[in-house]
Design a protein around this motif. Sequence first.
Motif, PDB file in Angstrom:
ATOM      1  N   LEU A   1       1.144  -1.063  -0.147  1.00  5.28           N
ATOM      2  CA  LEU A   1       0.053   0.217   0.199  1.00  5.28           C
ATOM      3  C   LEU A   1       0.542   1.112  -0.182  1.00  5.28           C
ATOM      4  N   LYS A   2       1.736   1.172   0.632  1.00  2.00           N
ATOM      5  CA  LYS A   2       3.400   2.334   1.109  1.00  2.00           C
ATOM      6  C   LYS A   2       3.692   2.999  -0.428  1.00  2.00           C
TER       7      LYS A   2
ATOM      8  N   LEU B   1       2.520   2.192  -3.886  1.00  2.00           N
ATOM      9  CA  LEU B   1       0.940   2.767  -4.713  1.00  2.00           C
ATOM     10  C   LEU B   1       1.472   4.410  -4.951  1.00  2.00           C
TER      11      LEU B   1
ATOM     12  N   THR C   1       1.323   7.609  -6.296  1.00  2.00           N
ATOM     13  CA  THR C   1      -0.369   9.186  -6.235  1.00  2.00           C
ATOM     14  C   THR C   1       0.453  10.362  -6.878  1.00  2.00           C
TER      15      THR C   1
ATOM     16  N   ASP D   1      -5.863  11.113  -4.760  1.00  2.00           N
ATOM     17  CA  ASP D   1      -4.760   9.417  -4.540  1.00  2.00           C
ATOM     18  C   ASP D   1      -4.192   9.591  -3.217  1.00  2.00           C
ATOM     19  N   GLU D   2      -3.824  10.447  -3.116  1.00  2.00           N
ATOM     20  CA  GLU D   2      -2.769  10.507  -1.889  1.00  2.00           C
ATOM     21  C   GLU D   2      -3.754  10.506  -0.611  1.00  2.00           C
TER      22      GLU D   2
ATOM     23  N   HIS E   1      -6.767   8.976  -0.593  1.00  2.00           N
ATOM     24  CA  HIS E   1      -6.887   7.381  -0.522  1.00  2.00           C
ATOM     25  C   HIS E   1      -5.978   6.669  -0.114  1.00  2.00           C
ATOM     26  N   LYS E   2      -5.030   6.343  -0.819  1.00  2.00           N
ATOM     27  CA  LYS E   2      -3.611   5.591   0.105  1.00  2.00           C
ATOM     28  C   LYS E   2      -3.416   5.772   1.129  1.00  2.00           C
TER      29      LYS E   2
END
Length: 710
Positions: free
Chosen positions: A126-127, A129, A131, A136-137, A139-140
């Motif tokens: 997950l880290k 992913l 952005t 997007d950030e 959501h992450k």
Amino acid sequence: MSTNDTLDVDSWAMALQNLQTQPVEDARPQFEQFLQEHPTASRYWKAYIEKEMESKAYDRVDKLFVRSLLTCLNIDLWRCYLEYIKTIKIGEVNREEVIKAHEFVLEHMGQDISASQVWVSYIKCLKALPTATPADESHKMTLLRKAYQRAIVIPMHNVENLWKEYEAFENNLSKQLAKPLLQEHVGRHTAARSMYRELRRRREGLIINMVPRPPRGNKKEETQMELWTSLIEFERSNPMKLEEKQLIARVVFTYNQALLCLRHYPSIWYDLAMYLSGHQYVDEATAVFSRSLEALPSNLLLHFAFADFHEARKQIQAAKSIYERLISREDVEPLVFIIYQRFARRTEGLKGARDVFSIARKSARCSYHVYVASAHLEHFINKDAAVARKIFELGLSKFANEPSFVLQYIEFLHQLNDEKNVRVLFERVLSHLEPVHAREVWNRFVHFEHQCGDLDAVQRVEQRRTAVYPELNTQAPGGLRNLLPRYRFLDLWPCTASDVDGAGHEEELQTVSQPLSQNIIRSKVEFLNPSQLTRESYAYPRPDFTKMSPYTSELASAPLPVQQADMGLHIQAQLLGLDTTRQLPPANTPEPLAQLLALLPSREQFKGSFPDHVYLINSLLRMDLPSSLYELAPGTSSDLLAQANGGSTTPATATATGQSKDPRRRKRRDRNEDSDEEQNGPGAVGGPGVPMRDIYRERQQHKISKPNPT
């Protein structure tokens, strides 16, 4: 190896170990043969898959994972699947698919105590992913927060490190928002840490990768069963105070992990099915029953329980299909026909039960039990004695040489008060039955005449029986004991067998109609004089008082009179009419040991299993014994302690009774005792006891009793 060796796990372990150096084409048939018999052997699934991965047979690897993953909830196998997806099947570039693979693994194995590596890998993905926009950030960060919050409340290895990472994650985002968020989850995280410590303790000794095999009754298997049962009961007690849905998920997960090792134990399958059914998960319980029948296809108890499970929910056709599958087997047990007949009567009426009996008669596996059960159904349920008698006659044509069936038929006729046909049946059967099989029938014939015939008939039958079995002659020397069955009724007897000639004769008594065992002898004992009681009169082991010795002190050099011996033991022996003149223990025997020896039976009379004396001695050595013989309970007066020590209180005993060496502590304790006495009173419950002579109280009573001079 041949298929006959599939249960020899030790030999298979050596053979499969040797397969690691062989080509996959040679190893594949061996793995398939073994895993067909042991589908929950996760360690060998993993070895098989890794062997196929070495040859780059990825199509076969995919199929093997499909066959094994949902069957084996083993974390090592699931981590192997995750690595396969990450490095071979998808690759690190397609991060979305890798994340989905992690979520699939966590859905099924996220509750495992060793799942922390999977959680760490998931958070790492997950880290990573990418952005491109603030959305997007955001959501992450949301995905990371949810992952952390799910992981920190699971009792597993390294859960404390995950909590520290979560604290750093929240503090880096916003220290103001971090405090309430962390405060919200700290309680559940603390409970998870406590639960983890308890789980780690309870899982000590568990062999997670043990290959299942049918129970053999050895210590290793019993220990594993006890450990898993204890762990399941602990999970069911809901120590983490979870919601119902979460609790059920954890308990079911623990059951499924236990079944990896205890696949051949029907009680685990049944308990899991009943647990799900009790929480209204009927479909899941049905699936568990189906899996249990695949694992234990020859276990009739699980089949019957599954059929009752369907019948209780009015699923009659599903229950009937279970019985139909059972009776279609070549090795069908007669009990199946009987239980199926009962089911058919409940659901289809008498006609359905008769149809089952017709099917059973045609089977080569049909025994006399089926005829007896069908006749009882007609007699007791349908109230048709004529049909029941026809069934017995039909069975007699096939099982005339079966004494148990004959006795059932005789009992049936006796219930109808058909004495004439009972005697005819006795004569028919005894005319061709071999003496080695006819003993029970002869005894029942004699018993029948005792109840219904006259004395001449009784004597004639006994003489005929004596001609076949001379040892049962009632007129020969020692024949009095053979008369005992003639004069008894239910559990009432004229005397015990040992009263006749000093020796029991229960073997002959057990062959008559009623279960004449030692329980009947014990019931008869209640009506006898205590002097008639002997060691053989009891149905449980008793000390042999004739081998015991009364207690004596160390100064005694000769047997003491009864008045100076242990009167309790003497009274027991006297009530039983035994000789109280006994040899005493050696003069140097310590007093407590002499008392113990006086209560134990002699070595010659012991017929049980011998204890493990090494374990007994080690247990005694590990016991926490008082450091002093005069160590008293809390609240005991120190004056009594001084008297016990000869008028002085030693430092050791003073400490035991609360006398502190520190004068400040002693003053505080004295003040507390004074306040307690003022509150409770001198004679209050839980307070200090009233002195035996209180001069102050005597003076006060004397003043009150004096008359007033005014």
